[in-house]
Scaffold this motif. Structure first.
Motif, PDB file in Angstrom:
ATOM      1  N   UNK A 139       1.461 -11.595  18.615  1.00  0.00           N
ATOM      2  CA  UNK A 139       2.432 -10.729  17.729  1.00  0.00           C
ATOM      3  C   UNK A 139       3.617 -11.397  17.345  1.00  0.00           C
ATOM      4  N   UNK A 140       4.503 -11.653  17.988  1.00  0.00           N
ATOM      5  CA  UNK A 140       5.717 -12.293  17.811  1.00  0.00           C
ATOM      6  C   UNK A 140       5.836 -13.815  17.487  1.00  0.00           C
ATOM      7  N   UNK A 162      -4.224 -11.578  24.684  1.00  0.00           N
ATOM      8  CA  UNK A 162      -3.901 -12.521  23.657  1.00  0.00           C
ATOM      9  C   UNK A 162      -3.408 -12.150  22.479  1.00  0.00           C
ATOM     10  N   UNK A 212       3.016 -25.789  24.243  1.00  0.00           N
ATOM     11  CA  UNK A 212       2.434 -24.384  24.363  1.00  0.00           C
ATOM     12  C   UNK A 212       1.172 -24.276  23.508  1.00  0.00           C
ATOM     13  N   UNK A 265       0.244 -11.609  22.728  1.00  0.00           N
ATOM     14  CA  UNK A 265       1.019 -12.763  22.788  1.00  0.00           C
ATOM     15  C   UNK A 265       1.232 -13.416  21.235  1.00  0.00           C
ATOM     16  N   UNK A 323      -1.476 -26.204  25.767  1.00  0.00           N
ATOM     17  CA  UNK A 323      -1.571 -25.817  26.948  1.00  0.00           C
ATOM     18  C   UNK A 323      -2.342 -24.282  27.202  1.00  0.00           C
ATOM     19  N   UNK A 324      -1.771 -23.589  26.144  1.00  0.00           N
ATOM     20  CA  UNK A 324      -2.094 -21.985  26.072  1.00  0.00           C
ATOM     21  C   UNK A 324      -3.098 -21.903  24.843  1.00  0.00           C
ATOM     22  N   UNK A 325      -2.533 -21.881  23.686  1.00  0.00           N
ATOM     23  CA  UNK A 325      -3.204 -21.731  22.476  1.00  0.00           C
ATOM     24  C   UNK A 325      -2.446 -21.583  21.312  1.00  0.00           C
ATOM     25  N   UNK A 326      -3.015 -21.636  20.085  1.00  0.00           N
ATOM     26  CA  UNK A 326      -2.194 -21.658  18.902  1.00  0.00           C
ATOM     27  C   UNK A 326      -1.425 -20.458  18.681  1.00  0.00           C
ATOM     28  N   UNK A 327      -1.552 -19.311  19.626  1.00  0.00           N
ATOM     29  CA  UNK A 327      -0.905 -18.181  19.190  1.00  0.00           C
ATOM     30  C   UNK A 327       0.305 -18.109  19.906  1.00  0.00           C
ATOM     31  N   UNK A 328       0.847 -19.287  20.744  1.00  0.00           N
ATOM     32  CA  UNK A 328       2.064 -19.170  21.522  1.00  0.00           C
ATOM     33  C   UNK A 328       3.042 -20.244  20.814  1.00  0.00           C
ATOM     34  N   UNK A 378       6.538 -19.262  18.984  1.00  0.00           N
ATOM     35  CA  UNK A 378       7.543 -18.393  19.955  1.00  0.00           C
ATOM     36  C   UNK A 378       8.164 -19.361  21.053  1.00  0.00           C
ATOM     37  N   UNK A 379       7.516 -20.207  21.647  1.00  0.00           N
ATOM     38  CA  UNK A 379       8.099 -21.144  22.682  1.00  0.00           C
ATOM     39  C   UNK A 379       8.949 -21.953  21.899  1.00  0.00           C
TER      40      UNK A 379
END
Lengths: 476, 132
Positions: A234-235, A229, A431, A232, A434-439, A442-443
């Motif tokens: 970082x960027x 996680x 994103x 994911x 569906x995945x988390x705040x950390x993406x 970037x998406x």
């Protein structure tokens, strides 16, 4: 509550002292404001030292003092390093600031640029994104004020949140951008001294060896360089930081306010000075468990560890440092968002014939209304600071490419810029949920890039830069 | 930009976002906020007992007067949180499972981020050079 260090009377006294000092300072500086340019852009003549200090202090915010430790507690070493990469926003904005000043010598806001460069559809999408971001950041700052007070004293979240809003609305109202920049200068000195003292005490109290042993035993993933996680994240944080700065009127208004030739140097210097600060503030979160601090919420870890390290007097010190950081960002955001609403909504949509005095009045009313709206939204604490901030990442990261191409490339049209921002934001939000705040960021940024590249490939017309020289203009 | 690169970015994005369904008791980031309900300071310690048969490591955290406790940095595994009172009595909280994202999925997103970031740097550098 654990680690309560300041009694409620002392906490209230500090709040009042803070409030009176900043309000008096705002009033003193505001006496020089005669025109809208003075109030909104500090006369368009800010020099290098003040310019660098205001850029750095504004970027040291609840993000750096509360969210950097939160993300370190959540994502470990990657969280700490990833957060410091937000400095790239300032560094990469340096050349843009110079060109913005050249392209639009009479500009007021980022909205002015988008309207003149891309037209009405892209401008509408941009304004929605900007306002969502500005409100999200304002709410996170006022929440941070409440959290700070409830972490360091037995005063309530509501009291802290209300106090920071009242103080910042007050002195921004009195002094405009001139007061904001001047207080930022003082606040940046307080913040840097404070952060360095806390880090030195932390290293002296908990040695690197103890820290490593304790983390390996109790929080092993925080030291894992292959923590999924965190990789994911970082960027995501890089693009969130860049998106925040590239689109936000907080930074554009400074680009217009700095004297000619100052923007590039001051943003670059501020970025370099800012870079190590999240590493220092984030580092203290790694010592939390070693020091027996298990926070109820991850965004409270920074002040709780600092208070634990420095004791009773230290809690007051931490309080002043973090409150300065919050105030330095909130005032900037209030001033810049008020400009954006005054110029882009009030002037362009509602009253195209307004003179400078009525715009000045509108600007002040908007500051008060923004403060009120922020207070209402902050009342129920809806999310952690990190999650709330990164929600806005889906919005802001979608603007990076339209801004870059808009400033440097004549081929991208308004239709494609609007589509890039819309599809980028929607996919970023997908994103996020569906995945988390950390993406989210970037998406959003990736999708926006794809749409912009298609737009450039299909371009048939070229924009005339001369149109920007005449901006700002009103909607017809 | 080459259409093949655009296609590759799109594929990376889809790979990175695929297959993320988890149950309510699964955490994918190694951190969790536990409801310890300790306003009256009854409990002094929170222990996470890994449920694997051969587990030798337990994770222990001090508790103060607090309703929630945020723990982080946990590796994959099933965990049974147990509250320990000063008088030696214990109370179990609902168990949870930590299952980190697969590394290939995180790596996919990292490479996507790196590619977009390099594209941004190159774009800004080229525009800046042509302007100068």
């Amino acid at each position: 509550m654990q680690a309560v260090q300041i009694d409620s009377t002392s906490a209230l006294l500090i709040l009042c002292a803070f409030g009176v000092a900043w309000l008096a300072w705002g009033w003193y500086l505001g006496r020089k404001n005669k025109t809208l340019d003075d109030f909104a852009l500090a006369g368009r003549n800010v020099g290098f030292a003040l310019a660098t200090a205001t850029a750095m202090a504004t970027w040291i915010t609840s993000n750096t003092t509360l969210v950097a430790p939160q993300l370190t507690l959540q994502f470990g070493v990657w969280g700490m390093l990833g957060y410091s990469m937000a400095a790239l926003g300032l560094l990469l904005f340096a050349p843009l600031a110079e060109r913005i000043r050249k392209l639009m010598p009479h500009g007021f806001t980022s909205g002015d640029f988008i309207l003149a460069r891309y037209g009405r559809a892209a401008w509408a999408v941009f304004i929605i994104i900007s306002l969502c971001y500005a409100l999200g950041w304002l709410v996170s700052l006022s929440m941070a004020g409440g959290l700070l007070l409830s972490a360091l004293s037995d005063l309530s979240y509501l009291t802290g949140m209300t106090a920071i809003l009242l103080i910042c609305v007050g002195y921004t109202l009195m002094g405009g951008l001139r007061a904001v920049i001047a207080t930022d200068f003082v606040q940046s000195i307080v913040i840097i001294i404070g952060v360095v003292v806390i880090a030195v005490v932390c290293i002296n109290t908990v040695s690197f060896e103890t820290l490593h042993t304790e983390l390996s035993a109790r929080q092993p993933e925080l030291l894992n360089l292959l923590f999924p996680a965190a990789i994911m994240f970082f960027f995501n944080n890089v693009f969130f930081g860049i998106g925040e700065i590239f689109h936000s009127n907080v930074w554009w208004s400074r680009a217009f306010a700095f004297a000619p030739g100052i923007g590039r140097r001051s943003y670059f210097t501020a970025g370099l000075l800012w870079l190590p600060i999240p590493i220092v503030t984030g580092f203290v979160a790694l010592a939390a468990v070693t020091l027996g601090v298990v926070p109820p919420s991850p965004d409270m870890v920074g002040p709780m560890v600092a208070a634990k390290l420095l004791g009773d007097i230290g809690a007051v010190f931490v309080f002043i440092v973090v409150f300065s950081a919050l105030a330095s960002s909130m005032d900037s955001l209030l001033a810049a968002t008020s400009d954006l609403l005054t110029q882009d909504v009030f002037r362009k949509l509602l009253r195209p014939d307004s003179d400078d005095m009525s715009l000045l009045k509108a600007s002040k009313v908007i500051i008060v209304l923004l403060g009120l709206a922020t207070w209402l939204i902050s009342l129920p604490k809806l999310a952690t600071l990190g999650a709330l901030l990164n929600f806005t990442g889906a919005f802001v990261a979608s603007t990076i490419w339209p801004i870059v191409y808009g400033i440097f490339d004549r081929r991208l049209t308004g239709k494609w810029a609007a589509l890039a921002m819309t599809l980028g934001t929607v996919s970023g939000l997908c994103g996020y949920f569906l995945v988390g705040f950390y993406v989210a960021a970037i998406v959003s940024c990736s999708v926006s890039l794809l749409v912009c590249r298609v737009g450039l490939a299909r371009a048939t017309t070229l924009f005339d830069w001369q149109q920007l020289q005449e901006a700002p203009r009103v909607l017809k | 930009m080459n259409p093949r690169i655009i296609y590759m970015l799109l594929v990376l994005l889809l790979i990175a976002l695929s297959g993320n369904s988890v149950s309510a008791t699964q955490v994918r980031e190694g951190y969790i906020s536990l409801n310890v309900n300790n306003k009256n300071s009854m409990y002094e310690r929170l222990t996470l007992l890994p449920k694997q048969h051969n587990a030798v490591i337990t994770y222990t955290y001090p508790l103060h007067q607090q309703d929630l406790a945020f723990v982080s940095g946990l590796p994959d595994g099933e965990y049974q949180p147990v509250l320990q009172a000063k008088d030696g009595s214990t109370q179990s909280l609902p168990p949870f499972t930590v299952k980190h994202y697969p590394l290939w999925q995180a790596g996919g997103l990292f490479i996507l981020g790196l590619a977009v970031f390099v594209a941004l740097l190159v774009t800004l550098f080229n525009y800046q050079r042509s302007e100068d």
